[in-house]
Design an enzyme around this catalytic site. Structure first.
Site, PDB file in Angstrom:
ATOM      1  N   GLN A  36      -8.370  -0.571  11.884  1.00 41.85           N
ATOM      2  CA  GLN A  36      -9.194  -1.780  11.746  1.00 41.85           C
ATOM      3  C   GLN A  36      -9.883  -2.049  13.080  1.00 41.85           C
ATOM      4  OE1 GLN A  36      -9.644  -3.188   8.895  1.00 41.85           O
ATOM      5  NE2 GLN A  36      -7.756  -3.631   7.784  1.00 41.85           N
ATOM      6  N   ASP A  75      -5.088  -6.537  -6.826  1.00 44.83           N
ATOM      7  CA  ASP A  75      -6.357  -6.282  -6.124  1.00 44.83           C
ATOM      8  C   ASP A  75      -7.060  -5.084  -6.759  1.00 44.83           C
ATOM      9  OD1 ASP A  75      -8.400  -6.324  -4.273  1.00 44.83           O
ATOM     10  OD2 ASP A  75      -7.221  -5.392  -2.666  1.00 44.83           O
ATOM     11  N   LEU A  76      -7.691  -5.329  -7.914  1.00 42.07           N
ATOM     12  CA  LEU A  76      -8.344  -4.230  -8.642  1.00 42.07           C
ATOM     13  C   LEU A  76      -9.847  -4.197  -8.430  1.00 42.07           C
ATOM     14  CD1 LEU A  76      -6.402  -4.223 -12.048  1.00 42.07           C
ATOM     15  CD2 LEU A  76      -6.009  -2.840 -10.001  1.00 42.07           C
ATOM     16  N   LYS A  77     -10.416  -5.221  -7.806  1.00 45.38           N
ATOM     17  CA  LYS A  77     -11.865  -5.265  -7.523  1.00 45.38           C
ATOM     18  C   LYS A  77     -12.663  -4.839  -8.754  1.00 45.38           C
ATOM     19  CE  LYS A  77     -11.348  -4.552  -2.534  1.00 45.38           C
ATOM     20  NZ  LYS A  77      -9.898  -4.264  -2.413  1.00 45.38           N
ATOM     21  N   LEU A  78     -12.498  -5.593  -9.834  1.00 52.66           N
ATOM     22  CA  LEU A  78     -13.151  -5.237 -11.106  1.00 52.66           C
ATOM     23  C   LEU A  78     -14.663  -5.375 -11.002  1.00 52.66           C
ATOM     24  CD1 LEU A  78     -10.748  -7.085 -13.592  1.00 52.66           C
ATOM     25  CD2 LEU A  78     -10.681  -4.691 -12.888  1.00 52.66           C
ATOM     26  N   GLY A 129      -0.820  -6.129   6.156  1.00 51.09           N
ATOM     27  CA  GLY A 129      -0.520  -4.746   5.810  1.00 51.09           C
ATOM     28  C   GLY A 129       0.417  -4.166   6.841  1.00 51.09           C
ATOM     29  N   ARG A 130      -0.121  -3.197   7.593  1.00 54.37           N
ATOM     30  CA  ARG A 130       0.736  -2.447   8.512  1.00 54.37           C
ATOM     31  C   ARG A 130       1.348  -3.288   9.631  1.00 54.37           C
ATOM     32  NH1 ARG A 130      -3.885   1.928   8.945  1.00 54.37           N
ATOM     33  NH2 ARG A 130      -4.981  -0.030   8.508  1.00 54.37           N
ATOM     34  N   ARG A 170      -3.400  -9.006  12.510  1.00 57.42           N
ATOM     35  CA  ARG A 170      -2.484  -8.337  13.439  1.00 57.42           C
ATOM     36  C   ARG A 170      -1.739  -9.388  14.260  1.00 57.42           C
ATOM     37  NH1 ARG A 170      -3.647  -5.078  10.494  1.00 57.42           N
ATOM     38  NH2 ARG A 170      -4.254  -2.904  10.746  1.00 57.42           N
ATOM     39  N   ASP A 181       0.860  -1.193   0.000  1.00 61.91           N
ATOM     40  CA  ASP A 181       0.000   0.000   0.000  1.00 61.91           C
ATOM     41  C   ASP A 181       0.890   1.235   0.000  1.00 61.91           C
ATOM     42  OD1 ASP A 181      -2.436  -1.413   0.023  1.00 61.91           O
ATOM     43  OD2 ASP A 181      -2.299  -1.708   2.186  1.00 61.91           O
ATOM     44  N   THR A 222     -15.994  -6.642 -20.783  1.00 61.96           N
ATOM     45  CA  THR A 222     -14.882  -5.787 -20.351  1.00 61.96           C
ATOM     46  C   THR A 222     -14.071  -6.462 -19.248  1.00 61.96           C
ATOM     47  OG1 THR A 222     -16.153  -3.841 -20.948  1.00 61.96           O
ATOM     48  CG2 THR A 222     -14.361  -3.498 -19.393  1.00 61.96           C
ATOM     49  N   LYS A 227       0.744  -8.024  -2.610  1.00 60.39           N
ATOM     50  CA  LYS A 227      -0.503  -7.474  -3.149  1.00 60.39           C
ATOM     51  C   LYS A 227      -0.231  -6.098  -3.747  1.00 60.39           C
ATOM     52  CE  LYS A 227      -4.005  -5.174  -1.030  1.00 60.39           C
ATOM     53  NZ  LYS A 227      -5.360  -4.726  -0.734  1.00 60.39           N
ATOM     54  N   THR A 248     -16.000  -4.216   3.722  1.00 59.55           N
ATOM     55  CA  THR A 248     -16.117  -4.098   5.183  1.00 59.55           C
ATOM     56  C   THR A 248     -16.317  -2.648   5.616  1.00 59.55           C
ATOM     57  OG1 THR A 248     -13.713  -4.176   5.270  1.00 59.55           O
ATOM     58  CG2 THR A 248     -14.878  -6.194   5.834  1.00 59.55           C
ATOM     59  N   ASP A 274     -17.650  -4.518 -13.993  1.00 53.98           N
ATOM     60  CA  ASP A 274     -18.042  -3.893 -15.265  1.00 53.98           C
ATOM     61  C   ASP A 274     -18.850  -4.922 -16.045  1.00 53.98           C
ATOM     62  OD1 ASP A 274     -18.069  -2.237 -17.644  1.00 53.98           O
ATOM     63  OD2 ASP A 274     -16.227  -1.297 -16.926  1.00 53.98           O
TER      64      ASP A 274
HETATM   65  O1  C5P Z   1      -3.354  -4.670   7.813  1.00 54.97           O
HETATM   66  P1  C5P Z   1      -3.784  -3.351   7.242  1.00 54.97           P
HETATM   67  O2  C5P Z   1      -4.963  -2.769   7.930  1.00 54.97           O
HETATM   68  O3  C5P Z   1      -2.684  -2.351   7.031  1.00 54.97           O
HETATM   69  O4  C5P Z   1      -4.238  -3.855   5.784  1.00 54.97           O
HETATM   70  C1  C5P Z   1      -4.844  -3.092   4.924  1.00 54.97           C
HETATM   71  C2  C5P Z   1      -4.865  -3.857   3.630  1.00 54.97           C
HETATM   72  O5  C5P Z   1      -5.907  -4.858   3.650  1.00 54.97           O
HETATM   73  C3  C5P Z   1      -5.164  -2.914   2.513  1.00 54.97           C
HETATM   74  O6  C5P Z   1      -4.414  -3.339   1.394  1.00 54.97           O
HETATM   75  C4  C5P Z   1      -6.637  -3.077   2.320  1.00 54.97           C
HETATM   76  O7  C5P Z   1      -7.013  -2.829   0.993  1.00 54.97           O
HETATM   77  C5  C5P Z   1      -6.856  -4.550   2.669  1.00 54.97           C
HETATM   78  N1  C5P Z   1      -8.230  -4.825   3.055  1.00 54.97           N
HETATM   79  C6  C5P Z   1      -8.781  -4.500   4.275  1.00 54.97           C
HETATM   80  N2  C5P Z   1     -10.069  -4.820   4.588  1.00 54.97           N
HETATM   81  C7  C5P Z   1     -10.802  -5.434   3.710  1.00 54.97           C
HETATM   82  C8  C5P Z   1     -10.291  -5.767   2.460  1.00 54.97           C
HETATM   83  C9  C5P Z   1      -8.976  -5.449   2.172  1.00 54.97           C
HETATM   84  O8  C5P Z   1      -8.119  -3.894   5.100  1.00 54.97           O
HETATM   85  N3  C5P Z   1     -12.028  -5.767   4.026  1.00 54.97           N
END
Ligand code: C5P
Length: 245
Positions: free
Chosen positions: A201, A66-69, A221-222, A192, A17, A75, A39, A129, A71
């Site tokens: 979150q 992760d483009l969540k298409l 992610g973080r 986490r 990200d 397409t 990702k 979410t 359309d």
């Molecule tokens: O762990 P962290 O909160 O940093 O993660 C965020 C990542 O998880 C982002 O790439 C976000 O798009 C993805 N994500 C999310 N909740 C969702 C779907 C995807 O946090 N329901």
């Protein structure tokens, strides 16, 4: 390519990200051999285009685009084909695009792989979410909906369309498993490490709990990218996912 994840109960994927390729390269360098699956989301893909996927593939990494298409089927089929040709392993689409669109995405991914890419699985996003029952009702012109029931209904559409799985919160995983068993692979974000910062979150899970809930893939992610030492955090994630033999 030797896969790092062979012995793990679920496959960890680190979310890049970040705004540009320089930041992505820096994070991939910091994680080194501890991560082989990344990702690339809307921000990085929009900034850098498919060259970031090509670069990651060149580094021997697998890529979740992760483009969540969402359309018309024609397409989405063409876009999925292009993404698969770039060598992505996973691609997301919105389940609410309908069964025909989901099937078109699967068809496009298969044809992109046979045209020189690698096998690319399609994952459906059910309900974001960020939306609650009232928000979904407002968007769809209905009274407030039961989010879990909608997640299960849309998961059924994903399955009928032949896609490989869905994105869901760890807290929805048990209900999806109860209804769909092993038929849908579950990709779970909001992970986490025990005692880690929740950031923004609300409903999080440890890697171990998500694997227990049936996750096939975990989005880190973080918890990893925001750690003082991302490689150490990733080692902790991997250790907590080791299969007990
Ligand atoms: O762990 P962290 O909160 O940093 O993660 C965020 C990542 O998880 C982002 O790439 C976000 O798009 C993805 N994500 C999310 N909740 C969702 C779907 C995807 O946090 N329901």
């Amino acid at each position: 390519m030797a896969q790092l994840n062979d012995a793990l109960r679920a496959t960890p994927i680190v979310a890049l990200d970040v705004p540009d390729a320089a930041a992505a390269r820096a994070m991939v360098a910091r994680l080194g051999a501890h991560c082989d699956f990344y990702k690339v989301g809307l921000e990085l893909f929009t900034a850098e285009g498919p060259s970031i996927v090509a670069w990651l593939r060149g580094e021997g990494k697998r890529v979740f685009v992760d483009l969540k298409l969402h359309d018309i089927p024609n397409t989405v089929r063409a876009a999925a084909r292009a993404v698969a040709r770039h060598g992505a392993t996973l691609l997301t689409i919105h389940a609410s695009g309908g069964a025909e669109m989901i099937a078109a995405a699967v068809d496009g991914a298969v044809s992109g792989a046979s045209a020189g890419g690698e096998a690319c699985s399609i994952l459906g996003v059910t309900i974001l979410t960020s939306l609650d029952g009232a928000g979904v009702g407002e968007a769809w012109g209905r009274s407030a909906v039961d989010v879990e029931a909608e997640v299960l209904r849309l998961a059924g559409l994903v399955r009928a369309g032949g896609a490989a799985g869905i994105v869901c919160s760890g807290h929805e995983a048990a209900a999806v498993r109860a209804t769909h068993g092993e038929q849908l692979g579950l990709l779970i974000p909001g992970i986490r490490l025990p005692g880690g910062d929740l950031h923004d979150q609300r409903r999080v899970m440890t890697p171990e709990a998500a694997a227990d809930a049936g996750a096939r893939w975990l989005i880190l992610g973080r918890a990893v990218t925001g750690a003082a030492d991302p490689a150490v955090a990733m080692q902790l994630v991997r250790a907590s996912l080791q299969r007990v033999v």
